[in-house]
Design a protein around this motif. Structure first.
Motif, PDB file in Angstrom:
ATOM      1  N   ARG A  26      37.506  12.071 -22.671  1.00  0.00           N
ATOM      2  CA  ARG A  26      36.514  11.143 -23.196  1.00  0.00           C
ATOM      3  C   ARG A  26      37.185  10.107 -24.094  1.00  0.00           C
ATOM      4  NH1 ARG A  26      31.556  15.256 -24.879  1.00  0.00           N
ATOM      5  NH2 ARG A  26      30.689  15.512 -22.784  1.00  0.00           N
ATOM      6  N   PHE A  27      38.110  10.574 -24.912  1.00  0.00           N
ATOM      7  CA  PHE A  27      38.865   9.667 -25.765  1.00  0.00           C
ATOM      8  C   PHE A  27      39.637   8.668 -24.915  1.00  0.00           C
ATOM      9  CE2 PHE A  27      43.015   8.751 -27.714  1.00  0.00           C
ATOM     10  CZ  PHE A  27      42.594   8.035 -28.835  1.00  0.00           C
ATOM     11  N   ALA A  28      40.265   9.157 -23.825  1.00  0.00           N
ATOM     12  CA  ALA A  28      41.037   8.281 -22.947  1.00  0.00           C
ATOM     13  C   ALA A  28      40.151   7.224 -22.306  1.00  0.00           C
ATOM     14  CB  ALA A  28      41.731   9.115 -21.867  1.00  0.00           C
ATOM     15  N   VAL A  29      38.943   7.611 -21.859  1.00  0.00           N
ATOM     16  CA  VAL A  29      38.020   6.667 -21.233  1.00  0.00           C
ATOM     17  C   VAL A  29      37.560   5.616 -22.237  1.00  0.00           C
ATOM     18  CG1 VAL A  29      35.717   6.431 -20.219  1.00  0.00           C
ATOM     19  CG2 VAL A  29      37.222   8.272 -19.454  1.00  0.00           C
ATOM     20  N   VAL A  30      37.204   6.052 -23.458  1.00  0.00           N
ATOM     21  CA  VAL A  30      36.720   5.123 -24.483  1.00  0.00           C
ATOM     22  C   VAL A  30      37.802   4.121 -24.859  1.00  0.00           C
ATOM     23  CG1 VAL A  30      35.973   4.923 -26.892  1.00  0.00           C
ATOM     24  CG2 VAL A  30      34.979   6.682 -25.417  1.00  0.00           C
ATOM     25  N   VAL A  31      39.013   4.594 -25.077  1.00  0.00           N
ATOM     26  CA  VAL A  31      40.116   3.700 -25.449  1.00  0.00           C
ATOM     27  C   VAL A  31      40.440   2.751 -24.306  1.00  0.00           C
ATOM     28  CG1 VAL A  31      42.541   3.587 -26.110  1.00  0.00           C
ATOM     29  CG2 VAL A  31      41.053   5.327 -27.125  1.00  0.00           C
ATOM     30  N   THR A  32      40.406   3.257 -23.063  1.00  0.00           N
ATOM     31  CA  THR A  32      40.668   2.407 -21.902  1.00  0.00           C
ATOM     32  C   THR A  32      39.682   1.243 -21.836  1.00  0.00           C
ATOM     33  OG1 THR A  32      41.546   4.270 -20.635  1.00  0.00           O
ATOM     34  CG2 THR A  32      40.808   2.359 -19.389  1.00  0.00           C
ATOM     35  N   ILE A  33      38.406   1.536 -22.024  1.00  0.00           N
ATOM     36  CA  ILE A  33      37.379   0.487 -21.994  1.00  0.00           C
ATOM     37  C   ILE A  33      37.553  -0.483 -23.159  1.00  0.00           C
ATOM     38  CG2 ILE A  33      34.904   0.056 -22.159  1.00  0.00           C
ATOM     39  CD1 ILE A  33      34.451   2.754 -20.784  1.00  0.00           C
ATOM     40  N   ALA A  34      37.869   0.061 -24.346  1.00  0.00           N
ATOM     41  CA  ALA A  34      38.027  -0.785 -25.535  1.00  0.00           C
ATOM     42  C   ALA A  34      39.183  -1.754 -25.363  1.00  0.00           C
ATOM     43  CB  ALA A  34      38.236   0.096 -26.763  1.00  0.00           C
ATOM     44  N   VAL A  35      40.322  -1.250 -24.896  1.00  0.00           N
ATOM     45  CA  VAL A  35      41.497  -2.112 -24.697  1.00  0.00           C
ATOM     46  C   VAL A  35      41.200  -3.180 -23.645  1.00  0.00           C
ATOM     47  CG1 VAL A  35      43.878  -2.155 -23.879  1.00  0.00           C
ATOM     48  CG2 VAL A  35      43.136  -0.365 -25.449  1.00  0.00           C
ATOM     49  N   PHE A  36      40.514  -2.781 -22.582  1.00  0.00           N
ATOM     50  CA  PHE A  36      40.168  -3.728 -21.524  1.00  0.00           C
ATOM     51  C   PHE A  36      39.284  -4.852 -22.076  1.00  0.00           C
ATOM     52  CE2 PHE A  36      36.859  -5.007 -18.532  1.00  0.00           C
ATOM     53  CZ  PHE A  36      37.619  -5.573 -17.528  1.00  0.00           C
ATOM     54  N   LEU A  37      38.253  -4.497 -22.845  1.00  0.00           N
ATOM     55  CA  LEU A  37      37.330  -5.497 -23.376  1.00  0.00           C
ATOM     56  C   LEU A  37      38.017  -6.431 -24.367  1.00  0.00           C
ATOM     57  CD1 LEU A  37      34.115  -3.326 -23.879  1.00  0.00           C
ATOM     58  CD2 LEU A  37      34.542  -5.039 -22.095  1.00  0.00           C
ATOM     59  N   LEU A  38      38.824  -5.865 -25.247  1.00  0.00           N
ATOM     60  CA  LEU A  38      39.533  -6.691 -26.235  1.00  0.00           C
ATOM     61  C   LEU A  38      40.437  -7.700 -25.547  1.00  0.00           C
ATOM     62  CD1 LEU A  38      40.476  -4.026 -28.935  1.00  0.00           C
ATOM     63  CD2 LEU A  38      38.800  -5.861 -29.157  1.00  0.00           C
ATOM     64  N   ASP A  39      41.053  -7.267 -24.463  1.00  0.00           N
ATOM     65  CA  ASP A  39      42.000  -8.143 -23.776  1.00  0.00           C
ATOM     66  C   ASP A  39      41.289  -9.234 -22.977  1.00  0.00           C
ATOM     67  OD1 ASP A  39      44.503  -9.029 -22.916  1.00  0.00           O
ATOM     68  OD2 ASP A  39      44.353  -7.838 -21.079  1.00  0.00           O
ATOM     69  N   ASN A  40      40.180  -8.880 -22.324  1.00  0.00           N
ATOM     70  CA  ASN A  40      39.539  -9.806 -21.399  1.00  0.00           C
ATOM     71  C   ASN A  40      38.548 -10.757 -22.056  1.00  0.00           C
ATOM     72  OD1 ASN A  40      40.183  -9.210 -18.303  1.00  0.00           O
ATOM     73  ND2 ASN A  40      40.333  -7.314 -19.443  1.00  0.00           N
ATOM     74  N   VAL A  41      37.982 -10.403 -23.197  1.00  0.00           N
ATOM     75  CA  VAL A  41      37.067 -11.336 -23.871  1.00  0.00           C
ATOM     76  C   VAL A  41      37.808 -12.160 -24.922  1.00  0.00           C
ATOM     77  CG1 VAL A  41      35.097  -9.837 -23.483  1.00  0.00           C
ATOM     78  CG2 VAL A  41      36.355  -9.661 -25.640  1.00  0.00           C
ATOM     79  N   SER A  42      39.108 -11.899 -25.062  1.00  0.00           N
ATOM     80  CA  SER A  42      39.982 -12.681 -25.947  1.00  0.00           C
ATOM     81  C   SER A  42      39.589 -12.600 -27.417  1.00  0.00           C
ATOM     82  CB  SER A  42      40.010 -14.156 -25.510  1.00  0.00           C
ATOM     83  OG  SER A  42      40.466 -14.254 -24.175  1.00  0.00           O
ATOM     84  N   ILE A  43      38.858 -11.561 -27.778  1.00  0.00           N
ATOM     85  CA  ILE A  43      38.573 -11.368 -29.196  1.00  0.00           C
ATOM     86  C   ILE A  43      39.844 -10.937 -29.913  1.00  0.00           C
ATOM     87  CG2 ILE A  43      37.297  -9.944 -30.848  1.00  0.00           C
ATOM     88  CD1 ILE A  43      35.029  -9.801 -28.856  1.00  0.00           C
ATOM     89  N   PHE A  44      40.554 -10.034 -29.266  1.00  0.00           N
ATOM     90  CA  PHE A  44      41.795  -9.545 -29.849  1.00  0.00           C
ATOM     91  C   PHE A  44      42.757  -9.287 -28.696  1.00  0.00           C
ATOM     92  CE2 PHE A  44      44.484  -6.008 -31.498  1.00  0.00           C
ATOM     93  CZ  PHE A  44      45.098  -6.715 -32.513  1.00  0.00           C
ATOM     94  N   PRO A  45      43.397 -10.360 -28.217  1.00  0.00           N
ATOM     95  CA  PRO A  45      44.279 -10.211 -27.055  1.00  0.00           C
ATOM     96  C   PRO A  45      45.362  -9.156 -27.309  1.00  0.00           C
ATOM     97  CG  PRO A  45      43.927 -12.521 -27.586  1.00  0.00           C
ATOM     98  CD  PRO A  45      43.379 -11.739 -28.727  1.00  0.00           C
ATOM     99  N   VAL A  46      45.524  -8.308 -26.329  1.00  0.00           N
ATOM    100  CA  VAL A  46      46.543  -7.259 -26.426  1.00  0.00           C
ATOM    101  C   VAL A  46      47.625  -7.556 -25.406  1.00  0.00           C
ATOM    102  CG1 VAL A  46      47.004  -4.802 -26.249  1.00  0.00           C
ATOM    103  CG2 VAL A  46      44.807  -5.591 -27.142  1.00  0.00           C
ATOM    104  N   GLU A  47      48.818  -7.740 -25.881  1.00  0.00           N
ATOM    105  CA  GLU A  47      49.919  -8.033 -24.973  1.00  0.00           C
ATOM    106  C   GLU A  47      50.207  -6.813 -24.110  1.00  0.00           C
ATOM    107  OE1 GLU A  47      54.488  -9.797 -25.121  1.00  0.00           O
ATOM    108  OE2 GLU A  47      53.419  -9.274 -26.965  1.00  0.00           O
ATOM    109  N   HIS A  48      50.427  -7.074 -22.818  1.00  0.00           N
ATOM    110  CA  HIS A  48      50.690  -5.990 -21.853  1.00  0.00           C
ATOM    111  C   HIS A  48      49.555  -4.968 -21.885  1.00  0.00           C
ATOM    112  CE1 HIS A  48      54.601  -7.756 -21.486  1.00  0.00           C
ATOM    113  NE2 HIS A  48      54.923  -7.474 -22.750  1.00  0.00           N
ATOM    114  N   SER A  49      48.336  -5.469 -21.782  1.00  0.00           N
ATOM    115  CA  SER A  49      47.174  -4.569 -21.853  1.00  0.00           C
ATOM    116  C   SER A  49      47.198  -3.528 -20.732  1.00  0.00           C
ATOM    117  CB  SER A  49      45.883  -5.373 -21.776  1.00  0.00           C
ATOM    118  OG  SER A  49      45.796  -6.057 -20.534  1.00  0.00           O
ATOM    119  N   ASP A  50      47.719  -3.937 -19.549  1.00  0.00           N
ATOM    120  CA  ASP A  50      47.767  -2.977 -18.445  1.00  0.00           C
ATOM    121  C   ASP A  50      48.595  -1.760 -18.816  1.00  0.00           C
ATOM    122  OD1 ASP A  50      46.295  -4.769 -17.108  1.00  0.00           O
ATOM    123  OD2 ASP A  50      47.876  -5.432 -15.742  1.00  0.00           O
TER     124      ASP A  50
END
Length: 382
Positions: free
Chosen positions: A103-127
């Motif tokens: 569950r933690f892995a799923v939540v973090v996966t979604i959070a990182v994806f959203l932060l990267d794609n909505v450009s609120i907090f771009p994460v380098e090498h999000s993949d």
């Protein structure tokens, strides 16, 4: 040149992805067939595997997005049906911990994806981040859930499928190739299906054998009638519900001189005579009652909610069947019979009725010495 390589790569992903998606549909179709025609054993594992394949394949049909983070997102969410698949093989003591981590892995996966794609907090090498979180979840799922409780039907085939899944994710991440991951998941699904089929067949065979053993416990081998265990079980159930019946009848039947037949004609003739009597009883009474063989030469019929006139009519029919049989055979079917109904307000239980009909049958029993018995007249003269 670079454009051609990208196009080739996209075509390869698409073709492999189509295969994975179709295989997922095939697995779901297998689930529907097994659940409909062989539902003695749960086939839910096939459904979970099919959903896992579909969730991985669906987002990769479109190349609108230049990166593969959408694929990793759905791959992360696909942990949910994958986790349900492994639950079958995992001790519940460990499964709770695995579920929390995933569950933690799923939540973090979604959070990182959203932060990267909505450009609120771009994460380098999000993949890469998504892959790391996802890999932790898959690693725990596959190795802990599949191997920590080995004695619970985990097979070498299924373990091999787990290894293929892990190696494909590791190889795909290190080489930054989604093609390797998709191909690995397809191979994992095929091998896992083989393991699931093997496990399903074993469980189905065990359930079938269990059912057959239960049937044999309550069935007489010689006559295929219900046996004494079945009779006693029926009596206990009916005794609890005796007030629900308008009437309750018992007919006790005994086959006389079976010992004489065995001693003078052989046990095969004795067995045949018992079988013929059993057939006569079932042919006559099976429409209105339950027939049992409760001893070597003893039979009983239990009849519910039938009037006295109808019961006595069937008894007369049975006696005529026996009479017709004796006219056609040298070895006679000599029977004694006793019958009565449950006396509401008098009998304490159905067992009182059975004892009374047995007594009536014994009272009516005759030892026949007839001309069909070899040397019968000579024995009488002596």
């Amino acid at each position: 040149m670079a454009g051609d390589l990208i196009l080739t790569s996209q075509k390869l992903i698409l073709s492999t992805n189509y295969m994975l998606f179709l295989y997922g549909l095939f697995t779901v179709f297998m689930f529907s067939l097994l659940d409909r025609y062989m539902n003695e054993v749960s086939s839910m594992d096939f459904l979970y595997l099919g959903l896992f394949d579909a969730m991985v394949a669906l987002p990769l049909f479109s190349f609108k997005y230049p990166n593969t983070s959408y694929g990793f997102l759905f791959l992360g969410l696909s942990i949910i049906p994958l986790l349900k698949l492994y639950q079958t093989y995992c001790n519940s003591k460990y499964f709770h911990f695995i579920k929390l981590v995933n569950r933690f892995a799923v939540v973090v996966t979604i959070a990182v994806f959203l932060l990267d794609n909505v450009s609120i907090f771009p994460v380098e090498h999000s993949d890469t981040f998504i892959y790391i979180i996802l890999f932790i979840g898959l690693l725990l799922t596959t190795f802990l859930a599949a191997n920590i409780y080995r004695e619970k039907s985990i097979t070498p085939i299924f373990s091999s499928a787990n290894l293929i899944l892990i190696l494909s994710i590791v190889g795909g991440a290190l080489s930054e190739s989604i093609e390797i991951i998709i191909l690995g998941i397809l191979i994992f699904s095929i091998v896992a299906t083989v393991a699931l089929i093997d496990n399903f067949v074993k469980e189905y065979r065990n359930e079938t054998l269990k059912y057959m053993r239960e049937k044999l416990v309550y069935k007489d081998i010689l006559t295929s009638m219900k046996n004494r265990q079945s009779f006693e079980k029926q009596l206990k159930e009916d005794d609890k519900n005796i007030n629900d019946f308008n009437s309750y009848w018992a007919i006790s039947i005994d086959l006389s001189d079976i010992k004489y037949v065995n001693n003078n004609f052989g046990y095969s003739h004795g067995d045949k005579l018992i079988q013929n009597l059993a057939d006569s009883i079932e042919d006559t009474f099976e429409d209105i009652g339950n027939c049992f063989r409760i001893g070597g030469d003893e039979f009983i019929i239990l009849i519910k909610n039938e009037p006295k006139e109808k019961v006595e009519r069937y008894i007369e029919l049975f006696q005529s069947v026996v009479s017709s049989y004796n006219k056609l055979h040298d070895i006679k079917m000599i029977t004694s019979l006793g019958y009565d109904s449950y006396k509401f307000g008098y009998d304490k239980s159905i067992f009182d009725l059975v004892s009374r009909t047995d007594y009536m049958m014994c009272k009516n029993k005759r030892r026949f010495k007839t001309s069909w018995m070899p040397y019968a007249n000579e024995e009488l003269q002596e």
